[in-house]
Design an enzyme around this catalytic site. Structure first.
Site, mmCIF file in Angstrom:
data_model
loop_
_atom_site.group_PDB
_atom_site.id
_atom_site.type_symbol
_atom_site.label_atom_id
_atom_site.label_comp_id
_atom_site.label_asym_id
_atom_site.label_seq_id
_atom_site.Cartn_x
_atom_site.Cartn_y
_atom_site.Cartn_z
ATOM 1 N N ASP A 46 -1.428 -0.898 6.007
ATOM 2 C CA ASP A 46 -1.617 -0.347 7.346
ATOM 3 C C ASP A 46 -3.062 -0.020 7.666
ATOM 4 O OD1 ASP A 46 -1.838 1.839 5.578
ATOM 5 O OD2 ASP A 46 -1.377 3.225 7.202
ATOM 6 N N ASP B 240 0.860 -1.170 0.000
ATOM 7 C CA ASP B 240 0.000 0.000 0.000
ATOM 8 C C ASP B 240 0.908 1.236 0.000
ATOM 9 O OD1 ASP B 240 -2.252 1.578 0.143
ATOM 10 O OD2 ASP B 240 -2.301 1.547 2.326
ATOM 11 N N ASP C 272 -7.225 -2.658 3.775
ATOM 12 C CA ASP C 272 -6.303 -3.667 3.264
ATOM 13 C C ASP C 272 -6.588 -5.050 3.846
ATOM 14 O OD1 ASP C 272 -4.936 -1.677 1.858
ATOM 15 O OD2 ASP C 272 -3.678 -1.216 3.578
#
Length: 1361
Positions: A994, A580, A998
């Site tokens: 994080d 990410d 996700d």
């Protein structure tokens, strides 16, 4: 009406089931825990499953469309079943029992209640998704089988109905007794065989139990419960669930859309309840039910009655996430009935029968300690899981509420009028305001208590409860994790099977030898079976996990925590790492770099203003826009003050902090309005102020009306009127479809009002006055986006005639029009300090790195180049739609270079066009160099990714997955699917993120690493406290070290058992064996400490480009293992023959009444084999490039040196008590020295072969196999030339893109080898895809295995000119 249950009643006695229960909430309610209401699914998710929907709709098997979590077999089989699955008599006795304990008819109505569940009691008034695809019956199995597709997790379950047969049940019990429990154990270990024997398949309506089988082949047996319901059938199933499947005959179904459901038949599987629907004769999940009365708010406000409450409690269960905690007795039975411990018990019984009392007693003590330790750890884990999932709070239950009758959770964009009522997961504050005063109401309402103006409160309605919520889904994913399909574990069990075959062979040979020698029958059987316990070491599974345990301990010291130990070894095989962006590669949130205001003097942008002082002291031409822009930054946001803390969108918080202004809740109206004490005592409510939020510059005085009235001095009066204070009158919230928000602001002591708008620069051009836009607007915006900055545009409009009343009635489109452009707010997202070095480390290790973000594609490209994820010299191509959009099958995509739009890619092959020109029709063409054509990457946007997934040829999809380096504007579902697609073409994928968005990708990845301790840490196997990607390298290093350690320990334990097998086989030639203490010395003194400390070697500091093998049957591993087996057998055989040729040797005398242990062969083989166990540990202690050298493992070096010294003393010395204890015979000192020398020769020979000879042999065997495979491929190509298709068919194949990039070229039955292209193209549909009816979705493991080498084939194809 307010209605609730007694405080001392159980948690089932109030509204805590599906959407029925409005709840009272305070004015500001926190929801840090997962909300009871589920996340709203996006339209992308529905489109992503469209292919599977069509597949299931054409399936011949019956399907019930439900939603839920990805389900696997249980960690323990009793989680979803109240009784053991292999006690059928108990199950059959429960089928018709009444579950009256779920509700109490004597409940009294109280003002408050206690809910055991989640903190999300202030949930949104939303409606859950409903299944649109009805169940389809499977006529081939006489309606006894049903397929259930859990859409949210892309999992398919197969339900099979069974009915017990009494005759078979009695036969089963007899066999269990006659076999001393062996049949019972086999039935427990093989539930499918058990249920097939004791029951027969039947229709779902007559089934007594359901066999649930998932797509990984795991089986669970669930009992069906029946209880009297007596409620309407539409209170259990939605109208869509009761529709007859299209194309089916009416006589197949007993269609019932209305009426009473007398008996409710249901079963629970992994905390998901499935209820039998008599209308379509299938089991369905009812978590998506909605009340037909939700068509109006009035119906909802009437609430529900007592009987309805009890009915829904019976159907939907309790609003509680209660993980069933097993008792010590249940855990003990489950542990000791494991095959490993059963084999241990069998071995100990055999050793006791063979008079090996000391050895058997020691193993018994060790096994008991192991079982107790395992029970304690399991109990702690279950208690920790239960405490984490269980939440208890007090809440008042009301029988009224609000409803969102038009809300569809599958929509990606919800109107703001509805969205403001929705409590999404992660919501931190909820604002509630009093409604209009009631004029009248029915008797008995809350007006009796509060009058016509009820107090300020928040009302909510529960729509999902328990394990159907988002938090429940995460808990279930932890309880029932995805099965581990790692090749090393599969191969290890296969090799154990090979060892078992060797043991059986030794059993037969020994039996024949003992018969010839006349050994008594009982002793012959005991000794032959003892050979089985030697060849198959019971400690092998535990030994292989030692390296993993050390790796987890080292990770913990680095603040990296692991909740799935099996994923540690998989981390060593990662070859594709997805990241990410925001919060992972870059710092959390964005920082304001500065603002660029429009310069009215030049008609262009002015210089960058980096702080508020520069904005206030700018030139006169810029000051006209910088001051309004400052006001826009202080008012146009969603920031609120709660208990003195600013809460809101992180971007808005950074923007407001940049201004350094002060924000206060309450506003002008609250300060100027005065409320008398008498009116408050009379219950009259405060009308409140018209301004909810006020902002003013730092150091500014708060306006006070009383001070203003008391001011007599004219100078002081002028100063008072100069106060700068902005009040937000009305706010039009941000809507993703409009991509902007706006506010109406009133400035103190100024006539009229002002409108401030901020939003995406692309949409601001449509609502601003064209003349107010700077001339370099597009140029400046392109500069910022290409350099990785995020840009927000601001505009304003004065409305001098607008008053308070008109401000509340004005339409949004009237406010957001004819605006004056002010400038850009530029945000920067800084890289974390460790990002670039870690990316370089992974690149040097040849690990592919992919960025997967929801941010803008140009920003993602800029960050990728800055951190080194993309070489700055490489060309980057991005897609855009030239026709259609992501949901149109006939859309067209163009791939263009971000620096030069004339440079494009072929939309099918995704290769650069060989020529490009200024004018495609007649302009000059410039040649492209072939060696530079493949040095490019793709930056894919989410909408184009969705279209390629749904409609593009498979070959194009695979090429996009291989060449794609950046995936931008990706939704959480698309991140999840990207990971699965990469796995599908053979990558071992890791994901590091994080955020909660996700979670899906973290769960789907082979190795998920969370940098957050919030929701993401629940879904990820690894969680790091250090908020940078340095943990990725650490996990990969530890994974490689653990994988190599597991191989070393496995080879060592396998060779240890075969060394001992060889020794015992030689001794069995004359009915001898090793002694009791000889076995103890080998197993406990030698093997145990070596196996433990052998895996303690730490990781090598440099990440090697070459990954360790995970294939236990690879040429390198098998050559080493088989070679060392032959070497040890050769040396043992040599010393066995040598000792029999010595002049002092005397043959042993066989005595059928004795063990015949004390003989020369026994003494020599035992002493020499002691060195073999130690020397093989040295040979198999692998060092660089994955682990440090063996010398760095000091405990191992000390132990191995001490054991070698101890064994040497045992060989050379003649200590009498050692000789008697070990049952040795005296041999000459010269031969004792010879044993030491011979052991040294063995060590040198084994080391030379391991480091030089075996690698050469492995390469030679590999070349031989490759040449043979190449010869077979040439023969195959020659045969294909004879049967080549016509040229027009070849052209059609090239159009649809069939090539190495096409997944159809891998036959699932051929383990990834290329099959006939003609046959492959025959399976390809019009758009290059495999027809749905040709896809086997029932076995995901085989599908993945069949495509292991696809990405390599695509890479080779893309590199070809």
């Amino acid at each position: 009406m307010k209605n609730s249950d007694p405080p001392n009643s159980s948690s089932s006695n109030h509204d805590r089931h599906s959407p029925i229960s409005p709840r009272e909430n305070s004015t500001v309610a926190t929801a840090d825990h997962m909300s009871t209401a589920d996340h709203m699914s996006t339209a992308d998710k529905g489109r992503r499953r469209s292919s599977l929907r069509s597949l299931h709709s054409r399936s011949a098997s019956s399907s019930a469309h439900t939603t839920g979590i990805q389900t696997q077999d249980r960690l323990d089989s009793e989680y979803s079943s109240p009784s053991h699955p292999h006690t059928p008599l108990t199950l059959s006795q429960r089928f018709h029992q009444e579950s009256d304990s779920e509700h109490d008819p004597n409940d009294a109505l109280e003002d408050s209640d206690r809910i055991e569940g989640e903190q999300g009691f202030a949930t949104a008034t939303t409606t859950a998704r409903l299944s649109k695809r009805p169940a389809i019956l499977d006529h081939r199995h006489d309606r006894c089988q049903q397929r259930v597709y859990l859409e949210e997790e892309d999992v398919e379950l197969i339900f099979t109905g069974y009915r017990f047969r009494k005759s078979r049940m009695y036969m089963y019990y007899m066999l269990c007794v006659l076999s001393c429990g062996i049949i019972f154990l086999l039935g427990r270990w093989m539930p499918q065989r058990y249920i097939t024997f004791v029951a027969e398949k039947c229709e779902m309506s007559k089934a007594e139990c359901i066999v649930v089988k998932n797509e990984w082949g795991q089986v669970a047996i669930e009992p069906i419960f029946t209880k009297y319901y007596g409620g309407p059938i539409d209170s259990v199933f939605s109208p869509e669930q009761m529709e007859k499947p299209q194309g089916e005959d009416d006589d197949i179904y007993n269609t019932v859309t209305t009426g009473v459901l007398h008996d409710m038949r249901y079963f629970d599987h992994q905390y998901i309840r499935f209820i039998f629907n008599p209308s379509v004769q299938t089991f369905m999940q009812n978590s998506c039910w909605k009340d037909p009365d939700w068509i109006s708010v009035t119906n909802c406000e009437r609430g529900i009655g007592r009987e309805t409450h009890q009915e829904r409690t019976m159907v939907f269960g309790q609003n509680v996430i209660d993980v069933q905690e097993k008792t010590i007795g249940q855990l003990l039975v489950q542990e000791i009935l494991h095959p490993f411990y059963i084999f241990q018990v069998f071995s100990m019984a055999l050793w006791f029968a063979d008079d090996y009392y000391y050895y058997a007693a020691c193993i018994l003590v060790i096994s008991t300690v192991s079982v107790v330790t395992e029970l304690i750890e399991t109990k702690k884990t279950m208690r920790r899981m239960r405490n984490m999932s269980r939440f208890t709070c007090n809440v008042k239950v009301f029988r009224s509420g609000r409803s969102l009758q038009h809300l569809d959770l599958s929509l990606s964009n919800i109107p703001a009028e509805i969205a403001r009522h929705v409590l999404f997961s992660g919501t931190k504050i909820v604002r509630a305001r009093p409604g209009a005063p009631r004029q009248s109401g029915p008797a008995g309402t809350e007006e009796d208590e509060y009058g016509t103006n009820p107090p300020l409160r928040g009302l909510a309605m529960v729509i999902r409860i328990g394990f159907n919520t988002t938090k429940g889904t995460l808990i279930r994913s932890m309880l029932f994790p995805k099965p581990n399909d790692f090749q090393f574990y599969r191969d290890s069990f296969r090799f154990i099977g090979i060892l078992a075959l060797i043991a059986c062979f030794g059993f037969l040979v020994s039996t024949i030898n003992f018969v010839q020698m006349g050994v008594p029958f009982h002793m012959m059987i005991v000794k032959a079976l003892d050979l089985v316990t030697i060849v198959v070491p019971p400690a092998l599974p535990a030994t292989m996990s030692i390296g993993t345990s050390f790796a987890i301990a080292r990770l913990k010291r680095s603040d990296i925590f692991c909740i799935s130990p099996t994923r540690v070894n998989i981390g060593g095989k990662i070859n594709c790492m997805c990241f990410d962006k925001t919060g992972t590669l870059t710092e959390d949130g964005l920082d304001v770099l500065g603002v660029q205001c429009a310069d009215n003097g030049t008609g262009k942008f002015g210089n960058m203003l980096n702080n508020v002082e520069e904005m206030q002291n700018a030139s006169k031409t810029i000051l006209e826009t910088s001051i309004p822009l400052l006001y826009a930054m202080t008012t146009c946001h969603s920031v609120k003050s709660v208990n003195g803390e600013l809460i809101g969108d992180p971007l808005d918080l950074k923007m407001f902090e940049f201004t350094q202004w002060i924000l206060e809740e309450g506003g002008l109206g609250a300060r100027t309005a005065s409320v008398s004490e008498s009116s408050q005592n009379n219950g009259k409510s405060n009308p409140g102020g018209v301004v909810s939020t006020v902002v003013r510059p730092p150091g500014g005085k708060q306006f006070n009306l009383e001070d203003m009235i008391a001011t007599r001095d004219s100078r002081e009066l002028r100063e008072a009127t100069a106060f700068l204070e902005l009040g937000i009158i009305r706010c039009f919230e941000f809507i993703s479809s409009l991509r902007r928000m706006s506010v109406i602001v009133k400035r103190l002591h100024s006539p009229g009002m002002e409108v401030f708008v901020k939003g995406a620069p692309e949409v601001m051009t449509d609502i601003c006055i064209r003349e107010s836009l700077p001339l370099d607007y597009s140029e400046r915006l392109s500069y910022f986006t290409h350099h990785g900055y995020r840009v927000i545009a601001c505009a304003y409009k004065p409305m001098p005639t607008l008053n308070f009343l008109r401000a509340q009635r004005v339409k949004r489109d009237q406010v957001e029009s004819e605006l004056t452009f002010l400038g850009f707010i530029v945000f920067e997202n800084k890289l974390k300090p460790t990002t670039a070095p870690i990316v370089a480390t992974l690149s040097n290790a040849r690990i592919r790195q992919v960025m997967c973000t929801g941010d803008n594609v140009l920003t993602a490209i800029s960050v990728s180049k800055e951190c080194g994820l993309i070489n700055k010299a490489r060309e980057v191509y991005t897609p855009r739609f030239i026709n259609g959009n992501s949901i149109t099958e006939t859309s067209e995509i163009a791939w263009e270079n971000i620096d030069d739009e004339r440079m494009t890619l072929n939309p099918i092959t995704l290769k650069p066009n060989t020529t490009w020109s200024d004018d495609p029709s007649n302009g000059p063409e410039f040649p492209r160099y072939t060696h530079m054509m493949n040095d490019y990457v793709l930056a894919v946007t989410g909408d184009c990714f969705r279209w390629i997934i749904d409609y593009a040829p498979i070959s194009t999809l695979n090429r996009m997955l291989v060449k794609g380096q950046i995936f931008a504007r990706m939704s959480p579902d698309e991140k999840h699917e990207l990971v699965e697609r990469l796995q599908g073409i053979g990558y071992c994928v890791g994901f590091c993120g994080d955020g909660a968005n996700d979670c899906g990708a973290l769960k789907a990845a082979d190795v998920g690493i969370s940098l957050s301790e919030a929701e993401a840490s629940v879904a990820a196997p690894f969680t790091s406290r250090s908020n940078d990607i340095g943990c990725v390298v650490k996990v990969i290093q530890e994974g490689r070290a653990a994988l190599v350690t597991s191989f070393s320990c496995f080879k060592y334990m396998a060779l240890y058992s075969l060394i001992q097998f060889t020794t015992v086989s030689f001794l069995y030639a004359f009915a001898s064996n090793l002694g009791d203490f000889q076995f103890l010395y080998i197993d406990l003194v030698l093997i145990l400490p070596i196996a433990v400390f052998m895996g303690r070697t730490e990781t090598y500091p440099i990440l090697s480009p070459k990954r360790p093998t995970a294939n236990l049957v690879s040429k390198k591993v098998l050559t080493s293992l088989i070679g060392q087996i032959l070497i040890q057998g050769l040396f043992q055989g040599a010393i066995y023959l040598i000792v029999r040729q010595q002049p002092w040797y005397t043959p042993p005398n066989y005595n059928s009444e004795e063990k015949n242990i004390e003989c020369f062969e026994n003494t020599v083989l035992f002493l020499f084999s002691c060195f073999q166990y130690l020397l093989i540990a040295v040979v198999f202690s692998v060092g660089p490039p994955y682990r440090k050298p063996m010398s760095s493992n000091r405990p191992f070096v000390i132990i191995i040196s001490g054991l070698i010294l101890t064994s040497a003393i045992m060989v050379l010395s003649r200590i009498q008590w050692i000789i008697e204890l070990m049952q040795l015979v005296s041999i000459p000192i010269s031969f004792r020295v010879f044993i030491l020398v011979f052991a040294g020769i063995h060590l040198v020979f084994a080391l030379v072969c391991e480091s030089h000879v075996f690698p050469i042999m492995a390469r030679w065997i590999g070349n031989l196999l490759d040449s043979r495979r190449a010869r077979q491929e040439r023969q195959h190509q020659q045969q294909q030339q004879v049967f080549a298709p016509p040229p027009h068919q070849i052209q059609q194949q090239s159009i649809v893109g069939v090539g190495y990039g096409s997944q159809e070229l891998t036959d699932p039955n051929q383990d990834g080898f290329i099959t006939d292209p003609a046959s492959a193209s025959a399976r390809v549909g019009p758009n290059g895809r495999t027809p749905a009816n040709a896809v086997n979705v029932g076995n995901k493991a085989s599908d993945k295995k069949s495509s292991v080498k696809i990405y390599k084939l695509v890479e080779d194809e893309m590199m070809s000119p």
